[in-house]
Design a protein around this motif. Structure first.
Motif, PDB file in Angstrom:
ATOM      1  N   LEU A  68     -23.435 -15.394  -0.013  1.00  0.00           N
ATOM      2  CA  LEU A  68     -22.496 -15.974  -0.980  1.00  0.00           C
ATOM      3  C   LEU A  68     -21.479 -14.939  -1.446  1.00  0.00           C
ATOM      4  CD1 LEU A  68     -24.887 -18.208  -3.119  1.00  0.00           C
ATOM      5  CD2 LEU A  68     -22.935 -19.009  -1.775  1.00  0.00           C
ATOM      6  N   PHE A  69     -21.944 -13.713  -1.699  1.00  0.00           N
ATOM      7  CA  PHE A  69     -21.025 -12.646  -2.104  1.00  0.00           C
ATOM      8  C   PHE A  69     -20.046 -12.301  -0.984  1.00  0.00           C
ATOM      9  CE2 PHE A  69     -24.316 -10.867  -5.297  1.00  0.00           C
ATOM     10  CZ  PHE A  69     -23.854 -11.736  -6.274  1.00  0.00           C
ATOM     11  N   LEU A  70     -20.471 -12.512   0.268  1.00  0.00           N
ATOM     12  CA  LEU A  70     -19.568 -12.260   1.391  1.00  0.00           C
ATOM     13  C   LEU A  70     -18.378 -13.219   1.332  1.00  0.00           C
ATOM     14  CD1 LEU A  70     -19.062 -10.668   3.994  1.00  0.00           C
ATOM     15  CD2 LEU A  70     -20.424 -12.369   5.215  1.00  0.00           C
ATOM     16  N   PHE A  71     -18.637 -14.481   0.988  1.00  0.00           N
ATOM     17  CA  PHE A  71     -17.551 -15.453   0.822  1.00  0.00           C
ATOM     18  C   PHE A  71     -16.701 -15.100  -0.404  1.00  0.00           C
ATOM     19  CE2 PHE A  71     -20.634 -18.424   3.058  1.00  0.00           C
ATOM     20  CZ  PHE A  71     -19.925 -18.430   4.255  1.00  0.00           C
ATOM     21  N   ILE A  72     -17.370 -14.785  -1.508  1.00  0.00           N
ATOM     22  CA  ILE A  72     -16.647 -14.453  -2.741  1.00  0.00           C
ATOM     23  C   ILE A  72     -15.820 -13.178  -2.568  1.00  0.00           C
ATOM     24  CG2 ILE A  72     -16.984 -13.726  -5.153  1.00  0.00           C
ATOM     25  CD1 ILE A  72     -19.379 -15.657  -5.245  1.00  0.00           C
ATOM     26  N   ALA A  73     -16.281 -12.287  -1.680  1.00  0.00           N
ATOM     27  CA  ALA A  73     -15.561 -11.037  -1.425  1.00  0.00           C
ATOM     28  C   ALA A  73     -14.151 -11.276  -0.912  1.00  0.00           C
ATOM     29  CB  ALA A  73     -16.337 -10.189  -0.420  1.00  0.00           C
ATOM     30  N   VAL A  74     -13.928 -12.410  -0.257  1.00  0.00           N
ATOM     31  CA  VAL A  74     -12.575 -12.747   0.209  1.00  0.00           C
ATOM     32  C   VAL A  74     -11.632 -12.845  -0.987  1.00  0.00           C
ATOM     33  CG1 VAL A  74     -11.163 -14.469   1.397  1.00  0.00           C
ATOM     34  CG2 VAL A  74     -13.480 -13.972   2.222  1.00  0.00           C
ATOM     35  N   PHE A  75     -12.096 -13.513  -2.052  1.00  0.00           N
ATOM     36  CA  PHE A  75     -11.278 -13.640  -3.268  1.00  0.00           C
ATOM     37  C   PHE A  75     -11.109 -12.281  -3.943  1.00  0.00           C
ATOM     38  CE2 PHE A  75     -13.626 -17.804  -3.125  1.00  0.00           C
ATOM     39  CZ  PHE A  75     -12.569 -18.537  -2.628  1.00  0.00           C
ATOM     40  N   GLN A  76     -12.180 -11.491  -3.949  1.00  0.00           N
ATOM     41  CA  GLN A  76     -12.102 -10.180  -4.593  1.00  0.00           C
ATOM     42  C   GLN A  76     -11.037  -9.310  -3.939  1.00  0.00           C
ATOM     43  OE1 GLN A  76     -16.257  -9.020  -4.220  1.00  0.00           O
ATOM     44  NE2 GLN A  76     -16.636  -9.413  -6.385  1.00  0.00           N
ATOM     45  N   SER A  77     -10.936  -9.385  -2.628  1.00  0.00           N
ATOM     46  CA  SER A  77      -9.940  -8.564  -1.928  1.00  0.00           C
ATOM     47  C   SER A  77      -8.519  -9.038  -2.240  1.00  0.00           C
ATOM     48  CB  SER A  77     -10.193  -8.606  -0.417  1.00  0.00           C
ATOM     49  OG  SER A  77     -10.092  -9.921   0.079  1.00  0.00           O
ATOM     50  N   ILE A  78      -8.332 -10.354  -2.297  1.00  0.00           N
ATOM     51  CA  ILE A  78      -7.018 -10.891  -2.683  1.00  0.00           C
ATOM     52  C   ILE A  78      -6.680 -10.456  -4.107  1.00  0.00           C
ATOM     53  CG2 ILE A  78      -5.699 -13.012  -3.144  1.00  0.00           C
ATOM     54  CD1 ILE A  78      -7.526 -14.362  -0.990  1.00  0.00           C
ATOM     55  N   ASN A  79      -7.685 -10.505  -4.959  1.00  0.00           N
ATOM     56  CA  ASN A  79      -7.463 -10.225  -6.379  1.00  0.00           C
ATOM     57  C   ASN A  79      -7.224  -8.751  -6.675  1.00  0.00           C
ATOM     58  OD1 ASN A  79      -7.752 -12.943  -6.862  1.00  0.00           O
ATOM     59  ND2 ASN A  79      -9.910 -12.801  -7.383  1.00  0.00           N
ATOM     60  N   VAL A  80      -7.621  -7.869  -5.769  1.00  0.00           N
ATOM     61  CA  VAL A  80      -7.232  -6.461  -5.908  1.00  0.00           C
ATOM     62  C   VAL A  80      -5.710  -6.368  -5.855  1.00  0.00           C
ATOM     63  CG1 VAL A  80      -7.228  -4.209  -4.743  1.00  0.00           C
ATOM     64  CG2 VAL A  80      -9.372  -5.457  -5.022  1.00  0.00           C
ATOM     65  N   GLY A  81      -5.111  -7.108  -4.931  1.00  0.00           N
ATOM     66  CA  GLY A  81      -3.651  -7.165  -4.852  1.00  0.00           C
ATOM     67  C   GLY A  81      -3.042  -7.808  -6.078  1.00  0.00           C
ATOM     68  N   THR A  82      -3.679  -8.880  -6.578  1.00  0.00           N
ATOM     69  CA  THR A  82      -3.180  -9.557  -7.782  1.00  0.00           C
ATOM     70  C   THR A  82      -3.155  -8.610  -8.978  1.00  0.00           C
ATOM     71  OG1 THR A  82      -4.025 -11.702  -7.038  1.00  0.00           O
ATOM     72  CG2 THR A  82      -3.585 -11.456  -9.391  1.00  0.00           C
ATOM     73  N   THR A  83      -4.282  -7.947  -9.228  1.00  0.00           N
ATOM     74  CA  THR A  83      -4.371  -7.030 -10.371  1.00  0.00           C
ATOM     75  C   THR A  83      -3.354  -5.900 -10.255  1.00  0.00           C
ATOM     76  OG1 THR A  83      -6.724  -7.521 -10.678  1.00  0.00           O
ATOM     77  CG2 THR A  83      -5.899  -5.495 -11.669  1.00  0.00           C
ATOM     78  N   ALA A  84      -3.234  -5.338  -9.050  1.00  0.00           N
ATOM     79  CA  ALA A  84      -2.285  -4.235  -8.860  1.00  0.00           C
ATOM     80  C   ALA A  84      -0.846  -4.697  -9.108  1.00  0.00           C
ATOM     81  CB  ALA A  84      -2.424  -3.668  -7.445  1.00  0.00           C
ATOM     82  N   LEU A  85      -0.450  -5.825  -8.510  1.00  0.00           N
ATOM     83  CA  LEU A  85       0.929  -6.301  -8.651  1.00  0.00           C
ATOM     84  C   LEU A  85       1.255  -6.705 -10.082  1.00  0.00           C
ATOM     85  CD1 LEU A  85       1.295  -8.447  -5.386  1.00  0.00           C
ATOM     86  CD2 LEU A  85       2.361  -6.227  -5.876  1.00  0.00           C
ATOM     87  N   VAL A  86       0.293  -7.344 -10.760  1.00  0.00           N
ATOM     88  CA  VAL A  86       0.517  -7.733 -12.157  1.00  0.00           C
ATOM     89  C   VAL A  86       0.609  -6.493 -13.049  1.00  0.00           C
ATOM     90  CG1 VAL A  86      -0.513  -8.861 -14.172  1.00  0.00           C
ATOM     91  CG2 VAL A  86      -0.476 -10.047 -11.975  1.00  0.00           C
ATOM     92  N   SER A  87      -0.298  -5.546 -12.870  1.00  0.00           N
ATOM     93  CA  SER A  87      -0.265  -4.340 -13.715  1.00  0.00           C
ATOM     94  C   SER A  87       0.999  -3.528 -13.463  1.00  0.00           C
ATOM     95  CB  SER A  87      -1.522  -3.482 -13.481  1.00  0.00           C
ATOM     96  OG  SER A  87      -1.579  -3.004 -12.152  1.00  0.00           O
TER      97      SER A  87
END
Length: 470
Positions: A68-87
């Motif tokens: 399950l974390f392997l699937f959720i990890a897809v979102f986590q990787s996208i969200n690294v970009g989200t957090t960086a771009l927003v910050s």
């Protein structure tokens, strides 16, 4: 004399300034910590409810974590970009762009979530048979995971909104809607697992159903915050329509691709690690799942400091203030290590009571409780490693957390776990000794990278690479 007075007041002013920055770090970290702690406590409670069925139910639900974390990890990787771009947008003083980045995250994560829900449902039986040879464990695991997979679309959207808010340094709002979700999760787990208040006793199916409903509720709450709440610090910008902006998506991928690799390395490595431990037997497998669940609880502290440091370093980098980024990292690491020592002491002092919370089976409790010393020992390196990794992600230098993770999990943990368990026959002690050495190696790699100062040039490289692609 005058010079001494100047020196004295200079030190005093510097100390006051450091306290001010530490206060800001703790203000951002505390809500993230509360949110992650409560989420982990819900996982503890759900595991404890399931544990009242039998030890195979604990193991069955436990072995679904890594897939399950392997699937959720897809979102986590996208969200690294989200957090960086927003910050970075916040650091540059451009909140409108931050809202636009959020809109792209929601659209992208929704689509990916739908796809992963379908893939997860149909691949679950094969994955669970790979994880265990016990028919009883596989039956529990398949039952639990197929229902939980339907929640992935809600997880993706919620995580994207949370990542954007955290990029602004706003951690209280994600804490509130996740607290709301956690309360629903615990109440429904109790009702549906045991069949209370006229509901049927659904066991493992009830636990998975509770998770699905709670995640849907959290997603609705998060969407309300960024779409309709007037006081929201971040509003979705759909002025360009509900369509993907390939330039933003490329930036997500460019920044988040190493993070995706990191998560893939982590989750596949943990799947193999869990499979190796489960092969020791049902009692050892249940004890390992209890220890892993407690470790995830302790891990929430390190993760909270990592989240806050990613946002703070990202904002400092966006403002081109690299000295501030270094100062935030130093202070975050200091606070995280102090907190980790307190947690380690608690884990050692109450190991038997914590293990007893999950199960009534004395053999499992007696096997699990001595291993708490490994979780305690891991906290120091883990907290430091997470702070440095958070700083590198905030700066856009996401390759080195991947390198550290690959070296730690595949080069140290899996290799040594195989030697300790299969060749030397050290059992669970060997597994958790390998875990400890893994965290130590990862900490050394990211610490050396951060101290080299090369992360200072990562943002320009990432953005220029995306611009060349256009």
């Amino acid at each position: 004399m005058v010079e001494r007075l100047k020196s004295f007041f200079s030190v005093g002013a510097e100390y006051a300034d450091e306290r001010k920055h530490m206060k800001r770090i703790l203000l951002i970290t505390s809500p993230a910590f509360v949110e992650l702690l409560l989420t982990s406590l819900v996982s503890v409670a759900a595991m404890a409810f399931v544990g009242r069925i039998d030890s195979n139910a604990i193991t069955g639900v436990g072995i679904t974590n890594q897939p399950l974390f392997l699937f959720i990890a897809v979102f986590q990787s996208i969200n690294v970009g989200t957090t960086a771009l927003v910050s970075w947008s916040v650091g540059e003083g451009n909140p409108k762009r931050a809202g636009y980045v959020l809109s792209q995250t929601i659209i992208f994560n929704f689509g990916i979530g739908m796809l992963l829900s379908i893939i997860g449902y149909f691949t679950t039986p094969a994955l669970m048979r790979f994880m265990s040879s016990s028919e009883s464990i596989v039956a529990y695991a398949t039952e639990f995971m197929q229902i939980t997979c339907f929640s992935l679309v809600f997880v993706g959207v919620t995580m994207g909104i949370s990542a954007a808010l955290r990029g602004m340094g706003e951690t209280r709002i994600p804490m509130i809607y996740n607290l709301f979700s956690n309360v629903i999760n615990v109440i429904l787990n109790y009702i549906l697992v045991f069949g209370k208040f006229g509901f049927p006793e659904l066991g493992v199916t009830g636990s998975a159903t509770a998770i699905l409903i709670a995640r849907a509720a959290s997603c609705c709450f998060a969407l309300f915050v960024v779409l309709a709440w007037k006081k929201s610090p971040l509003k979705v910008d759909f002025s360009g329509g509900v369509k993907l902006d390939l330039n933003i998506i490329r930036q997500f991928i460019n920044i988040g691709l190493p993070a995706a690799g990191e998560q893939f390395v982590i989750q596949t490595g943990l799947m193999l690690f869990s499979k190796l431990v489960v092969s020791l037997g049902e009692i050892q497998g249940a004890a390992h799942q209890i220890i892993s669940n407690i470790n995830s609880l302790a891990f929430s502290v390190s993760q909270a400091f990592s989240i806050s440091n990613t946002a703070l370093v990202g904002q400092a980098v966006g403002a081109n203030d690299y000295d501030m980024a270094e100062r935030n990292t130093r202070l975050s690491r200091k606070a995280a290590r102090i907190t980790s020592l307190v947690i380690a002491a608690v884990l050692i002092a109450f190991s038997k009571q914590l293990a007893s919370f999950y199960t009534n089976e004395i053999e499992v409790i007696n096997l699990a409780s001595p291993l708490f010393i490994f979780i305690a020992a891991i906290q120091f390196s883990q907290s430091s490693q997470m702070c440095f990794s958070g700083a590198l992600r905030g700066a856009g230098d996401t390759m080195y957390p991947l390198i550290a993770t690959f070296a730690g999990i595949w080069g140290v943990r899996l290799l040594l776990a195989y030697i300790f368990i299969v060749i030397l026959n050290w059992g669970l002690i060997g597994a958790w000794l390998a875990f400890f050495l893994d965290q130590t190696v990862r900490n050394l790699i990211v610490m050396m990278r951060f101290k080299s100062g090369k992360w200072r040039y990562a943002r320009e490289k990432r953005l220029s690479k995306t611009q060349r692609a256009n």
